[in-house]
Design a protein around this motif. Sequence first.
Motif, PDB file in Angstrom:
ATOM      1  N   PHE A 163       0.828  -1.204   0.000  1.00 28.96           N
ATOM      2  CA  PHE A 163       0.000   0.000   0.000  1.00 28.96           C
ATOM      3  C   PHE A 163       0.868   1.262   0.000  1.00 28.96           C
ATOM      4  N   LEU A 164       1.886   1.291   0.859  1.00 25.47           N
ATOM      5  CA  LEU A 164       2.761   2.465   0.949  1.00 25.47           C
ATOM      6  C   LEU A 164       3.595   2.642  -0.316  1.00 25.47           C
ATOM      7  N   ILE A 165       4.079   1.540  -0.861  1.00 25.75           N
ATOM      8  CA  ILE A 165       4.858   1.618  -2.097  1.00 25.75           C
ATOM      9  C   ILE A 165       3.982   2.091  -3.247  1.00 25.75           C
ATOM     10  N   PHE A 166       2.747   1.622  -3.271  1.00 28.20           N
ATOM     11  CA  PHE A 166       1.808   2.069  -4.305  1.00 28.20           C
ATOM     12  C   PHE A 166       1.614   3.585  -4.231  1.00 28.20           C
ATOM     13  N   LEU A 167       1.403   4.107  -3.021  1.00 24.04           N
ATOM     14  CA  LEU A 167       1.250   5.558  -2.850  1.00 24.04           C
ATOM     15  C   LEU A 167       2.508   6.303  -3.280  1.00 24.04           C
ATOM     16  N   PHE A 172       0.065  10.396 -10.017  1.00 18.40           N
ATOM     17  CA  PHE A 172      -1.161  10.010 -10.703  1.00 18.40           C
ATOM     18  C   PHE A 172      -2.365   9.922  -9.762  1.00 18.40           C
ATOM     19  N   LEU A 173      -2.103  10.047  -8.453  1.00 17.92           N
ATOM     20  CA  LEU A 173      -3.173   9.900  -7.467  1.00 17.92           C
ATOM     21  C   LEU A 173      -3.765  11.233  -7.028  1.00 17.92           C
ATOM     22  N   THR A 174      -3.197  12.322  -7.483  1.00 20.72           N
ATOM     23  CA  THR A 174      -3.691  13.639  -7.080  1.00 20.72           C
ATOM     24  C   THR A 174      -3.461  14.645  -8.203  1.00 20.72           C
ATOM     25  N   THR A 223      -2.117  15.099  -0.700  1.00 14.87           N
ATOM     26  CA  THR A 223      -1.035  15.213  -1.677  1.00 14.87           C
ATOM     27  C   THR A 223       0.316  15.290  -0.985  1.00 14.87           C
ATOM     28  N   ARG A 224       0.399  16.102   0.052  1.00 12.97           N
ATOM     29  CA  ARG A 224       1.669  16.252   0.762  1.00 12.97           C
ATOM     30  C   ARG A 224       2.052  14.968   1.491  1.00 12.97           C
ATOM     31  N   ILE A 225       1.070  14.217   1.950  1.00 10.82           N
ATOM     32  CA  ILE A 225       1.366  12.962   2.647  1.00 10.82           C
ATOM     33  C   ILE A 225       1.959  11.933   1.695  1.00 10.82           C
TER      34      ILE A 225
END
Length: 280
Positions: free
Chosen positions: A24-28, A34-36, A69-71
């Motif tokens: 999960f963390l690696i995906f983020l 691409f997530l934000t 986004t910052r996280i």
Amino acid sequence: MLFLEKYKKYKHPYITTSIIILIFLIFLSVFAPFLTDYNPVRNNARKRLQPPSKAHFLGTDQYGRDVFTRIIYGIRISMAIGLAVVSLTVIFGGLIGIIAGYYPQLDKVIMRVLDAMMAFPGIIIAISLAAIWGAGKLNIILALSFAYFPKMARIVRSSVISIKDLDYVESAKAAGAKDLRIIFKYILKNSASPIMVQATFNFALAILDEAALSFLGVGIMPPEPSLGAMVTDARTYMVVAPWMIFAPGIMIVLAVLSLNLLGDGLRDLLDPHLKNIIKK
């Protein structure tokens, strides 16, 4: 392959849980752009301190920046720093540990120096070096690596000492094998387990200490996102904007918890003396 075979046999719950969290963390981290749609450093005063909503999943901070986004950019930096620190500690700590363990004439000198370094807590050494060298990713990586490698060296040394007098190593010496061949083919290969376990703990500690350095103002410098710096900034707004401190704090906990669970699982899985407590 040996690790995979053991994991399939024992299916350790710690490793399973840690792998899920790490994926999960690696995906983020990998897919952060691409997530934000928001820029992690761009201010927007009109949207400052907005609560969580559809537009801002975890709300905004005091400068109107999207907290989510910052996280995800912050965890990307933390994971990169942790990986770099682990790589350096394994390389240099492993090299020094092998030299100390394999060559008794150098052991006393090397270990007395390492003992003197280990007399100080690692975080104190890291804070001192970061304050002297200045903030920034490279300086944090070097400071944390310098603080962690003595323990890695001691662990590798202990493993080398326990292996170098075994029968198959003595046979290789009798057959005329050179030191480098013995070290890399026999000793280093059989020292991989304690190195892997300590590396996971160092990874977790690096993420935690990077956050601590940023929290103290000697780590990642603003406006670049850092989980520790986000917690520092959020203290002033805990009452009016609690999401600012809880979100990055939870991410730090998840990262450190997953790596500690992985280290515990690997220790149980790879240590033959602990196999009897592994749940089948």
